[in-house]
Write an enzyme that holds these catalytic residues in place. Structure first.
Site, PDB file in Angstrom:
ATOM      1  N   CYS A  39      18.206  -5.770  -4.944  1.00  0.00           N
ATOM      2  CA  CYS A  39      18.131  -5.248  -6.309  1.00  0.00           C
ATOM      3  C   CYS A  39      17.978  -6.396  -7.295  1.00  0.00           C
ATOM      4  O   CYS A  39      17.248  -6.301  -8.286  1.00  0.00           O
ATOM      5  CB  CYS A  39      19.384  -4.456  -6.649  1.00  0.00           C
ATOM      6  N   HIS A  51      15.720  -7.167 -10.743  1.00  0.00           N
ATOM      7  CA  HIS A  51      16.433  -6.799 -11.966  1.00  0.00           C
ATOM      8  C   HIS A  51      17.393  -7.862 -12.499  1.00  0.00           C
ATOM      9  O   HIS A  51      18.091  -7.610 -13.469  1.00  0.00           O
ATOM     10  CB  HIS A  51      17.190  -5.490 -11.743  1.00  0.00           C
ATOM     11  N   ARG A  97      16.569   7.377  -8.526  1.00  0.00           N
ATOM     12  CA  ARG A  97      15.853   6.122  -8.753  1.00  0.00           C
ATOM     13  C   ARG A  97      16.265   5.072  -7.730  1.00  0.00           C
ATOM     14  O   ARG A  97      15.439   4.280  -7.277  1.00  0.00           O
ATOM     15  CB  ARG A  97      16.128   5.605 -10.164  1.00  0.00           C
ATOM     16  N   CYS A 120      13.622   3.037  -5.448  1.00  0.00           N
ATOM     17  CA  CYS A 120      13.547   1.577  -5.362  1.00  0.00           C
ATOM     18  C   CYS A 120      13.541   1.114  -3.905  1.00  0.00           C
ATOM     19  O   CYS A 120      12.829   0.175  -3.539  1.00  0.00           O
ATOM     20  CB  CYS A 120      14.733   0.948  -6.095  1.00  0.00           C
TER      21      CYS A 120
END
Length: 287
Positions: free
Chosen positions: A201, A205, A244, A248
């Protein structure tokens, strides 16, 4: 991809955060949630000195002026507006036993979005808002709603709408080490690489935010959870945060967990704690 990975590595080092889930920093003796949160804010303040911390609730639109202009035009006629109205009607429709969602939540379920997710000491698990909505249904003899989209997203959207501008203040109880472990597990999840593309992640991000990947600009980690559920143009409808999460995973060619699986709930716990001090601004609209 090598450039992005290198930037992410540098970013995590500057935050003082471990690079791998197996590092010694990922244990209960050394984890410090508040230090993590303050370090994340400091990281973004240094990287984008002109962006106010409070504006990170707007995701990529806090960082990219062109994207923000398009988003503001969309927000003039919010695509989630009807979903809020439908969610309100669903929320106020009594169950077969005469009770309603209002009977399951403090303050009748109004203005409480900022309290989720929370650690339930009795059940020994993290409970998200959507998890609590279905728990309410089952406690009242109703079938649970399907996760991800549909009625559960509409009800969640209405509850978020009633909570707009309320400040997130997620607590990690000091008298229950299991809560800290759940936070730590969520943190591990965020930084652990997975899938065929070997991405975490954090790759997209943390330092990868606002760095173009094909036609997309990944949003920043800070404030990432404040505006859910979201009406995505790609979906053409409203969806939850865990929908979501699953998307992802598929984008990185990784097998996703099921929505509301413990791993995803712990991830949401970690991410929401990291956004403490920011406000609820859901439901939202995204590309």
């Amino acid at each position: 991809m090598r450039i992005i990975t290198g930037l992410v590595t540098a970013g995590m080092l500057s935050l003082g955060l471990p690079l791998q889930a197996a590092d010694s920093g990922f244990n209960l003796e050394t984890v410090n949630p508040e230090a993590d949160r303050l370090a994340l804010q400091a990281f973004y303040q240094k990287r984008y000195p002109g962006v106010a911390i409070d504006d990170y609730v707007n995701g990529i639109y806090a960082l990219d002026a062109e994207s923000r202009e398009q988003w503001e035009e969309i927000e003039e006629f919010p695509p989630y507006e009807f979903s809020i109205e439908e969610g309100e009607e669903l929320f106020n429709t009594p169950f077969a036993n005469g009770k309603s969602y209002a009977d399951c939540f403090e303050n009748g379920g109004v203005g409480i979005r900022q309290n989720f997710p929370y650690w339930d000491k009795e059940d020994g698990t993290v409970k998200t808002l959507e998890f609590a909505i279905n728990e309410c249904r089952e406690d009242n003899g109703e079938k649970p709603l399907k996760w991800g989209k549909g009625d559960i997203a509409r009800i969640s959207a209405y509850m978020a709408w009633t909570s707009r501008d309320n400040v997130f203040d997620i607590q990690i109880p000091e008298d229950d080490s299991r809560a800290l472990q759940a936070y730590l597990d969520g943190k591990k999840f965020f930084y652990t690489k997975r899938g065929q593309l070997n991405l975490s992640c954090a790759n997209c991000h943390l330092q990868g935010s606002n760095i173009r990947i094909r036609a997309d600009l990944p949003g920043p980690m800070l404030g990432q959870v404040t505006h859910w559920p979201v009406f995505r143009s790609k979906w053409g409808n409203l969806g939850t945060l865990h929908r979501r999460y699953a998307g992802c995973h598929r984008d990185s060619r990784s097998k996703p967990l099921k929505p509301q699986a413990e791993g995803f709930r712990n991830l949401e716990y970690f991410q929401t704690y990291m956004s403490n001090g920011l406000v609820v601004n859901g439901p939202g609209a995204r590309k």
